[in-house]
Motif scaffolding. Structure first.
Motif, PDB file in Angstrom:
ATOM      1  N   LEU A 201       0.808  -1.217   0.000  1.00 34.26           N
ATOM      2  CA  LEU A 201       0.000   0.000   0.000  1.00 34.26           C
ATOM      3  C   LEU A 201       0.842   1.269   0.000  1.00 34.26           C
ATOM      4  N   THR A 202       2.091   1.160   0.453  1.00 30.64           N
ATOM      5  CA  THR A 202       2.943   2.346   0.579  1.00 30.64           C
ATOM      6  C   THR A 202       3.090   3.128  -0.731  1.00 30.64           C
ATOM      7  N   PRO A 203       3.349   2.487  -1.892  1.00 29.09           N
ATOM      8  CA  PRO A 203       3.447   3.265  -3.136  1.00 29.09           C
ATOM      9  C   PRO A 203       2.182   4.060  -3.442  1.00 29.09           C
ATOM     10  N   ILE A 204       1.022   3.508  -3.094  1.00 27.74           N
ATOM     11  CA  ILE A 204      -0.228   4.237  -3.331  1.00 27.74           C
ATOM     12  C   ILE A 204      -0.300   5.448  -2.410  1.00 27.74           C
ATOM     13  N   PHE A 205       0.102   5.252  -1.149  1.00 30.98           N
ATOM     14  CA  PHE A 205       0.152   6.379  -0.218  1.00 30.98           C
ATOM     15  C   PHE A 205       1.056   7.489  -0.767  1.00 30.98           C
ATOM     16  N   LEU A 206       2.239   7.119  -1.240  1.00 28.38           N
ATOM     17  CA  LEU A 206       3.197   8.110  -1.728  1.00 28.38           C
ATOM     18  C   LEU A 206       2.666   8.830  -2.961  1.00 28.38           C
ATOM     19  N   LEU A 207       2.084   8.084  -3.877  1.00 33.56           N
ATOM     20  CA  LEU A 207       1.553   8.681  -5.103  1.00 33.56           C
ATOM     21  C   LEU A 207       0.419   9.650  -4.798  1.00 33.56           C
ATOM     22  N   THR A 208      -0.498   9.236  -3.937  1.00 30.37           N
ATOM     23  CA  THR A 208      -1.615  10.126  -3.610  1.00 30.37           C
ATOM     24  C   THR A 208      -1.140  11.359  -2.846  1.00 30.37           C
ATOM     25  N   GLY A 209      -0.106  11.205  -2.021  1.00 34.37           N
ATOM     26  CA  GLY A 209       0.446  12.358  -1.309  1.00 34.37           C
ATOM     27  C   GLY A 209       0.997  13.393  -2.269  1.00 34.37           C
ATOM     28  N   ALA A 210       1.735  12.939  -3.286  1.00 30.44           N
ATOM     29  CA  ALA A 210       2.283  13.859  -4.295  1.00 30.44           C
ATOM     30  C   ALA A 210       1.171  14.485  -5.126  1.00 30.44           C
TER      31      ALA A 210
END
Length: 334
Positions: A201-210
């Motif tokens: 899930l971490t890559p999705i968190f990072l992408l949505t944060g950006a």
């Protein structure tokens, strides 16, 4: 030994195990909530010293207008933007207040709102060495307290402004809306992919944060002109070469603003139990628990903000360019 003495001794022996089963007072502070609370207390004391020196020196006033020109349309847009931001801030406060009253105790998002609200004192760090981000001088503002931060050596401090709602001070409160958005998305992803752990899930968190940062910056910089990035590397920026350019480095750094908080919250919701920051709070008296949660959130959010400011301050490592030729005077004197 009489029966009465035996009964008294029995009661004492029964009391001893209960007494030793309680956490010792010193040991309670070694828990996550104790350590984060200690950081929160240190943050509050430090910012009190910084802001106290700034106020004592007469810094609590607006920066003089100067002789810049601003069109009627731009002036109106600035006031509309500030009104919009103030409405969002009030809405955020109202939502977390309602949720806390409904829960019977302060909620995690309420503590985060307080924490981000009390992280504004770090704002001048982005300009500690170079002009990285500057606010709209026409908006409600006060002089910068940057010179009172240890090691701060920013250019032309007398011209730098800290806006009240346009880009600084109260404007860190709406970061909770990013957290809400990320949590909402991750909750739905987890429902459809329950086998996915935090690593996936971490890559999705990072992408949505950006993505959230990019949307926020486009609205505030391009749409409303609340602030800008004057020295950005124009080849590594959205709309490079114009006063409303947005450095890609800042968009990436924006991941730090909401993502750590959203991930902590999602982890707690998924695995149950107390928020990781607040673990150990039940070892303290009930009357102190809400205060400890608030202090823990203050420590956590200020650490997050400090990390974000350090990255912002060092975006010059990607290279800098002169101020765009179309830089308006209401942002910086020409």
């Amino acid at each position: 030994m009489t029966a009465e003495e035996g009964s008294s001794m029995s009661e004492q022996l029964e009391f001893v195990p209960h007494h030793h089963g309680e956490p010792r007072r010193a040991a309670r502070w070694v828990s996550p909530v104790g350590l984060w609370s200690a950081l929160g207390i240190a943050v509050l004391l430090f910012q009190a010293v910084v802001l106290g020196r700034w106020i004592a020196a007469g810094g609590l006033h607006a920066v003089p207008d100067g002789d810049y020109q601003i069109s009627t349309g731009r002036a109106a847009l600035t006031w509309v933007g500030q009104a919009l931001m103030f409405a969002i801030i009030l809405t955020c406060v109202a939502v977390v207040t309602y949720r806390s009253k409904k829960a019977g105790e302060i909620t995690f998002d309420a503590t985060i709102v307080i924490g981000f609200g009390l992280s504004f004192w770090l704002a001048p760090l982005s300009n500690a060495r170079d002009l990285i981000a500057i606010g709209n001088r026409y908006a409600l503002n006060v002089t910068t307290w940057g010179p009172y931060l240890p090691g701060w050596d920013g250019p032309a401090p007398q011209l730098q402004v800290e806006t009240v709602v346009a880009a600084s001070i109260l404007m860190y409160i709406p970061v909770i809306t990013w957290v809400w958005a990320q949590l909402w998305l991750m909750t739905r992803v987890s429902r459809h992919r329950p086998q996915w752990g935090m690593l996936r899930l971490t890559p999705i968190f990072l992408l949505t944060g950006a993505l959230l940062d990019a949307i926020f910056e486009i609205v505030l910089v391009v749409g409303l002109g609340m602030y800008n990035y004057p020295s950005a590397n124009q080849e590594l920026a959205l709309f490079g070469g114009h006063w409303y350019q947005i450095p890609l480095g800042h968009v990436i750094a924006g991941i730090l603003l909401s993502t750590p908080t959203a991930m902590v919250w999602h982890y707690a919701n998924r695995h149950g139990g107390e928020i990781p920051l607040f673990r150990g709070v039940t070892a303290f008296p009930a009357r102190a628990r809400n205060w400890l949660r608030i202090l823990s959130a203050i420590g956590f959010t200020n650490l997050v903000m400090f990390g974000w400011m350090l990255i912002s301050m060092n975006t010059t490592l990607l290279g800098t360019d002169p101020m765009p030729a179309d830089m308006p005077g209401w942002l910086w004197p020409r």
